[in-house]
Design an enzyme around this catalytic site. Structure first.
Site, short mmCIF file in Angstrom:
data_model
loop_
_atom_site.label_atom_id
_atom_site.label_comp_id
_atom_site.label_asym_id
_atom_site.label_seq_id
_atom_site.Cartn_x
_atom_site.Cartn_y
_atom_site.Cartn_z
CB SER A 192 -15.54 -0.21 -10.77
OG SER A 192 -16.73 0.45 -10.42
CG ASN A 193 -20.84 -0.48 -10.53
OD1 ASN A 193 -21.51 0.48 -10.92
ND2 ASN A 193 -20.27 -0.49 -9.34
NE ARG A 203 -25.88 2.01 -8.35
CZ ARG A 203 -24.61 1.79 -7.96
NH1 ARG A 203 -24.25 2.03 -6.70
NH2 ARG A 203 -23.72 1.35 -8.82
CB SER A 205 -22.39 -1.17 -3.34
OG SER A 205 -22.92 -0.54 -4.50
CE1 TYR A 220 -12.74 3.91 -9.32
CE2 TYR A 220 -15.07 3.60 -9.83
CZ TYR A 220 -13.92 3.19 -9.18
OH TYR A 220 -13.95 2.07 -8.38
N GLY A 242 -6.10 1.77 -5.82
CA GLY A 242 -6.69 2.69 -6.80
C GLY A 242 -7.66 3.61 -6.08
CG ASP A 264 -2.21 0.79 0.97
OD1 ASP A 264 -2.11 2.01 0.73
OD2 ASP A 264 -3.30 0.19 0.99
C1 15L Z 1 -17.23 1.77 -7.01
O1 15L Z 1 -16.54 1.30 -7.88
C2 15L Z 1 -16.69 2.76 -6.05
O2 15L Z 1 -15.32 2.55 -5.78
C3 15L Z 1 -17.47 2.83 -4.78
O3 15L Z 1 -17.10 4.03 -4.13
C4 15L Z 1 -18.98 2.78 -5.01
O4 15L Z 1 -19.41 3.94 -5.63
C5 15L Z 1 -19.36 1.59 -5.85
O5 15L Z 1 -18.57 1.53 -7.02
C6 15L Z 1 -20.84 1.57 -6.25
O6 15L Z 1 -21.15 1.59 -7.44
O7 15L Z 1 -21.67 1.54 -5.33
#
Ligand code: 15L
Length: 266
Positions: free
Chosen positions: A109-110, A172, A163, A134, A71, A31
């Site tokens: 990530s989504n 959500r 999440s 992002y 990240g 880290d």
């Molecule tokens: C993510 O990728 C983020 O890092 C996190 O902060 C949330 O926003 C999450 O997605 C989400 O979509 O809930």
């Protein structure tokens, strides 16, 4: 397995480190922040975007795989997003090739597909459709993973995480929640799946209201056991629920979401 966990001091990193140790794996932590109190793993304070520093860690440690969680987890300007998600991934992939480390699990990530209008269950074949810089960083990092899988034969699993929270807090989240225990199950499956090549899965729990297809994860051995629905009674409806349900990226995909690189045009 002996696994390097990047972002080991972060929220997901701490849960994954403890979970992998519980399951009998060895963890080497990395880290950019100093070693946290109570850490019991070898710990390297290194910025993953510093390729020389990353290479030095690989020269020192014998590793079977990498779990890349480091990240910035939110929107940032484009150069910072690319450094945080793409340059860090590139530094790790190069070091893996040089030191014959065959497997990487990536915290995507989504938001790599966050601008997709939310209709039917989203599959991993959906086109890249980021909702933010992002998300652009995550799409570009996934492209790098694909390149290194094809060119160097690495096995890489990109986990498009929803999440990650102790429990769902918004409507959500009842669709997008990834419980900490399922997060560990997901990472271990992605580390140990037989010859995935380049693969993508959606990192959510077995949510009754899931927006994303769990089958690609199941094909890799990720069997989630939690369901956000058990918390549905504790989640209060809010004014922004409908807007957040319009695209799979929820708040990140809304028109008013923070856009740092456009600030100077305002
Ligand atoms: C993510 O990728 C983020 O890092 C996190 O902060 C949330 O926003 C999450 O997605 C989400 O979509 O809930």
């Amino acid at each position: 397995m002996r696994v390097l966990v990047t972002g080991a001091a972060g929220t997901i990193g701490r849960a994954v480190t403890l979970g992998l140790l519980d399951r009998g794996h060895e963890v080497v932590s990395l880290d950019r922040v100093p070693e946290p109190d109570g850490n019991e793993t070898p710990f390297h304070t290194v910025d993953c975007a510093d390729a020389d520093a990353v290479a030095a860690v690989f020269a020192e440690e014998s590793l079977d795989g990498v779990v890349h969680l480091a990240g910035h987890p939110d929107e940032a300007n484009l150069p910072d997003s690319l450094a945080s998600h793409v340059l860090t991934t590139a530094a790790l992939l190069d070091a893996m090739v040089e030191h014959d480390v065959p497997r990487l699990v990536y915290a995507s990530s989504n938001h790599a597909v966050g601008r997709t209008p939310r209709r039917e269950l989203l599959t991993v074949d959906a086109r890249p459709r980021p909702d933010t810089f992002y998300g652009v960083g995550k799409v570009a990092a996934e492209a790098l993973l694909s390149l290194y899988a094809d060119r160097y034969g690495l096995d890489v699993v990109s986990c498009r995480i929803g999440s990650f929270l102790p429990r769902p807090e918004t409507v959500r989240h009842l669709s997008t929640w990834l419980s900490p225990d399922d997060g560990v199950r997901m990472v271990e499956a992605a580390l140990t799946a037989t010859a995935p090549g380049f693969a993508v899965l959606y990192g959510i729990s077995a949510n009754t209201r899931a927006w994303w297809d769990l089958e690609p994860g199941r094909a890799l051995g990720y069997e989630p056991l939690d369901d956000a629905e058990q918390f549905a009674d504790t989640v209060a409806p809010a004014a922004q629920d409908d807007e957040e349900a319009a695209h799979v990226g929820g708040p990140f995909a809304t028109p008013t979401y923070y856009r740092p690189a456009l600030d100077r045009l305002a």
